[in-house]
Design an enzyme around this catalytic site. Structure first.
Site, PDB file in Angstrom:
ATOM      1  CG  ASP A  11      17.550   7.774  -6.335  1.00 54.96           C
ATOM      2  OD1 ASP A  11      17.536   6.534  -6.212  1.00 54.96           O
ATOM      3  OD2 ASP A  11      17.459   8.555  -5.356  1.00 54.96           O
ATOM      4  CG  ASN A  63      21.013  -1.638  -3.042  1.00 57.19           C
ATOM      5  OD1 ASN A  63      22.144  -2.006  -3.311  1.00 57.19           O
ATOM      6  ND2 ASN A  63      20.678  -0.351  -2.987  1.00 57.19           N
ATOM      7  N   GLY A  67      20.844  -3.616   1.711  1.00 55.33           N
ATOM      8  CA  GLY A  67      20.485  -2.214   1.938  1.00 55.33           C
ATOM      9  C   GLY A  67      19.281  -1.751   1.149  1.00 55.33           C
ATOM     10  CG  HIS A 106       8.269  -1.987  -7.086  1.00 54.06           C
ATOM     11  ND1 HIS A 106       6.923  -2.208  -7.322  1.00 54.06           N
ATOM     12  CD2 HIS A 106       8.844  -1.877  -8.301  1.00 54.06           C
ATOM     13  CE1 HIS A 106       6.715  -2.240  -8.631  1.00 54.06           C
ATOM     14  NE2 HIS A 106       7.870  -2.034  -9.251  1.00 54.06           N
ATOM     15  CG  HIS A 132      14.785  -0.265  -7.116  1.00 52.14           C
ATOM     16  ND1 HIS A 132      14.098  -0.846  -6.064  1.00 52.14           N
ATOM     17  CD2 HIS A 132      15.860   0.345  -6.563  1.00 52.14           C
ATOM     18  CE1 HIS A 132      14.729  -0.586  -4.929  1.00 52.14           C
ATOM     19  NE2 HIS A 132      15.817   0.137  -5.209  1.00 52.14           N
ATOM     20  CG  HIS A 174      20.109   2.016  -7.452  1.00 50.70           C
ATOM     21  ND1 HIS A 174      19.738   3.150  -6.757  1.00 50.70           N
ATOM     22  CD2 HIS A 174      19.645   0.970  -6.714  1.00 50.70           C
ATOM     23  CE1 HIS A 174      19.105   2.805  -5.659  1.00 50.70           C
ATOM     24  NE2 HIS A 174      19.028   1.490  -5.599  1.00 50.70           N
TER      25      HIS A 174
HETATM   26  P1  AMP Z   1      17.069   1.008  -2.431  1.00 51.58           P
HETATM   27  O1  AMP Z   1      17.788   1.461  -1.185  1.00 51.58           O
HETATM   28  O2  AMP Z   1      17.914   0.172  -3.352  1.00 51.58           O
HETATM   29  O3  AMP Z   1      15.736   0.402  -2.113  1.00 51.58           O
HETATM   30  O4  AMP Z   1      16.823   2.343  -3.268  1.00 51.58           O
HETATM   31  C1  AMP Z   1      15.684   3.129  -3.149  1.00 51.58           C
HETATM   32  C2  AMP Z   1      15.973   4.405  -3.890  1.00 51.58           C
HETATM   33  O5  AMP Z   1      14.750   5.083  -4.110  1.00 51.58           O
HETATM   34  C3  AMP Z   1      16.873   5.395  -3.114  1.00 51.58           C
HETATM   35  O6  AMP Z   1      18.036   5.681  -3.874  1.00 51.58           O
HETATM   36  C4  AMP Z   1      15.985   6.629  -2.934  1.00 51.58           C
HETATM   37  O7  AMP Z   1      16.694   7.835  -3.047  1.00 51.58           O
HETATM   38  C5  AMP Z   1      14.985   6.455  -4.071  1.00 51.58           C
HETATM   39  N1  AMP Z   1      13.691   7.117  -3.874  1.00 51.58           N
HETATM   40  C6  AMP Z   1      12.889   7.047  -2.780  1.00 51.58           C
HETATM   41  N2  AMP Z   1      11.764   7.752  -2.992  1.00 51.58           N
HETATM   42  C7  AMP Z   1      11.852   8.269  -4.254  1.00 51.58           C
HETATM   43  C8  AMP Z   1      11.003   9.085  -5.057  1.00 51.58           C
HETATM   44  N3  AMP Z   1       9.807   9.527  -4.618  1.00 51.58           N
HETATM   45  N4  AMP Z   1      11.416   9.423  -6.299  1.00 51.58           N
HETATM   46  C9  AMP Z   1      12.618   8.995  -6.756  1.00 51.58           C
HETATM   47  N5  AMP Z   1      13.443   8.209  -6.046  1.00 51.58           N
HETATM   48  C10 AMP Z   1      13.082   7.856  -4.823  1.00 51.58           C
END
Ligand code: AMP
Length: 111
Positions: free
Chosen positions: A28, A82, A88, A93, A95, A97
């Site tokens: 991340d 999330n 949040g 897409h 994912h 964490h």
């Molecule tokens: P969510 O809020 O569950 O949709 O999490 C999205 C996550 O994607 C966040 O923790 C961001 O820090 C992470 N994120 C956004 N852009 C990138 C990127 N280019 N490379 C790696 N992580 C990213």
């Protein structure tokens, strides 16, 4: 196209942990724990609600491989996904964490 789709296409760089035909795991960009990795399917699904059950099962196997590569399988880790506005979710897409590398807090999450 969202940011994870750009990463899958190779249009955006990522710090890769593990990849196979169906899934990709990468660090991340804004870590919330000493180790903070995201695992995504290469096919696009908006969130957990949309994920086919079979793919979720295969993704679980992938995540077990990822935590082994990260060396946190035994020390422990947290899996979070999330979903939607209240969850949040920022990137639409699906994912997981994967958080670990230290003792994690479990504080009141609703403001
Ligand atoms: P969510 O809020 O569950 O949709 O999490 C999205 C996550 O994607 C966040 O923790 C961001 O820090 C992470 N994120 C956004 N852009 C990138 C990127 N280019 N490379 C790696 N992580 C990213």
């Amino acid at each position: 196209m969202n940011v994870f789709e750009k990463i899958i296409r190779g249009d955006l760089p990522c710090k890769k942990v593990l990849e196979n035909e169906q899934f990709l795991a990468f660090y991340d960009i804004a870590p919330k724990a000493p180790i903070h990795v995201l695992a995504i399917p290469k096919q696009s699904f908006k969130d957990f609600n949309e994920m086919p059950k079979e793919l979720l099962a295969e993704m679980s196997v992938f995540i077990l491989e990822v935590v082994e590569v990260l060396g946190i399988k035994e020390s422990g880790y947290r899996l979070i996904t999330n979903i939607g506005a209240d969850g949040g979710q920022e990137v639409p897409h699906f994912h997981y964490h994967i958080l670990g590398g230290g003792k994690l807090n479990w504080e009141k999450l609703v403001k």
